[in-house]
Design an enzyme around this catalytic site. Sequence first.
Site, mmCIF file in Angstrom:
data_model
loop_
_atom_site.group_PDB
_atom_site.id
_atom_site.type_symbol
_atom_site.label_atom_id
_atom_site.label_comp_id
_atom_site.label_asym_id
_atom_site.label_seq_id
_atom_site.Cartn_x
_atom_site.Cartn_y
_atom_site.Cartn_z
ATOM 1 N N ARG A 54 49.656 43.178 37.390
ATOM 2 C CA ARG A 54 50.014 42.254 36.328
ATOM 3 C C ARG A 54 48.910 42.037 35.294
ATOM 4 N NH1 ARG A 54 53.016 41.710 40.309
ATOM 5 N NH2 ARG A 54 51.066 42.096 41.366
ATOM 6 N N THR A 55 47.718 41.744 35.764
ATOM 7 C CA THR A 55 46.693 41.334 34.803
ATOM 8 C C THR A 55 46.343 42.493 33.869
ATOM 9 O OG1 THR A 55 45.859 39.897 36.539
ATOM 10 C CG2 THR A 55 44.470 40.169 34.609
ATOM 11 N N LYS A 83 28.085 56.116 39.726
ATOM 12 C CA LYS A 83 26.782 56.814 39.764
ATOM 13 C C LYS A 83 25.630 55.822 39.868
ATOM 14 C CE LYS A 83 28.642 59.907 36.268
ATOM 15 N NZ LYS A 83 28.464 60.189 34.834
ATOM 16 N N ARG A 104 37.805 42.767 35.542
ATOM 17 C CA ARG A 104 37.976 42.259 36.913
ATOM 18 C C ARG A 104 36.937 42.937 37.781
ATOM 19 N NH1 ARG A 104 43.619 41.872 40.059
ATOM 20 N NH2 ARG A 104 43.721 40.109 38.620
ATOM 21 N N HIS A 132 40.096 32.924 37.904
ATOM 22 C CA HIS A 132 41.029 33.863 37.268
ATOM 23 C C HIS A 132 41.682 33.086 36.120
ATOM 24 C CE1 HIS A 132 43.867 36.940 36.526
ATOM 25 N NE2 HIS A 132 44.352 37.138 37.745
#
Length: 307
Positions: A54-55, A83, A104, A132
């Site tokens: 969703r986000t 890396k 995120r 959030h």
Amino acid sequence: MLKDRCLIEPSDVTVEELEALFSLARGIEEDEAAYRDMCRGKILATLFFEPSTRTRLSFEAAMFRLGGNVLGFAEPGSSSSAKGESLADTVRTVSCYADLIAMRNPKEGSALLASRYATVPVINAGDGGHHHPTQTLTDLLTIKRIFGGFDGLTVGFCGDLKFGRTVHSLAGALSRYNGVKIVFVSPQELRAPAYVTTGLLKNAGIAYQETENLEDVIGTLDVLYMTRVQKERFFNEEDYIRLKDSYILTEEKMALARDTMIVLHPLPRVNEIAVEVDRDPRALYFQQARYGMFIRMALICSLLGLF
Ligand code: CP
């Protein structure tokens, strides 16, 4: 309105600024064509170090619907973080290519750190079990559409209140409204952290109650906010398996709730809401996901200084 600012936690936006975002989201929803070219020539970077449906996709859909473009990655293995590149160097670099960043990351505080190194606005799309904020914007918009506001509402949070960052963000955001009551329903091990209960709610004078029994309190609620048990934040699988089905919302439990109560869930759902509840008109979690796109459209326009 929010030009060049970052959104790391819900308190970064005032109640007045929230109202302006809600109005803009409504305006966009009612006349999307008027906003089709709003972000032409602008680029959103979506940097997702953790899974998301969703986000990430609602941010990307939001930018495309505004006429802008999107770049980024959906899992860190395809970026130079694999890396060993630091988050600071990653966001500094991406700032050279994009006009704003939605990120995120599994580490609490990562979004704040990113905001200190990026030279474009950073939106926290979830930092570990912490916050959030764009889910909170989504949740608040959904509640506002149904109840017209927040004052005096009784909101129940059920499930994993320890690791559920959407709970922490929404409870804090609700503490800014008058007469709100919060009911936390969870097993002992998954209770809301003290920085939410005593830190945010008690300090704001918000009444809250903690219980392990959903049936005892469901009839008192205006909003029931269900959450999944966050498997990815557990230290051992045994505990997860023991706790994962602590609460399952069924038609029988819904029969104990008010006709006017609404059920929200940030999603993804695992097992905590029986599929049969989806046909109950009080189940609004997919509508909530749709509102998430409109509020993100409003947020993007605002951070880019277009409103
Ligand atoms: N609500 C939410 O954050 O969903 P995703 O994890 O799918 O982005």
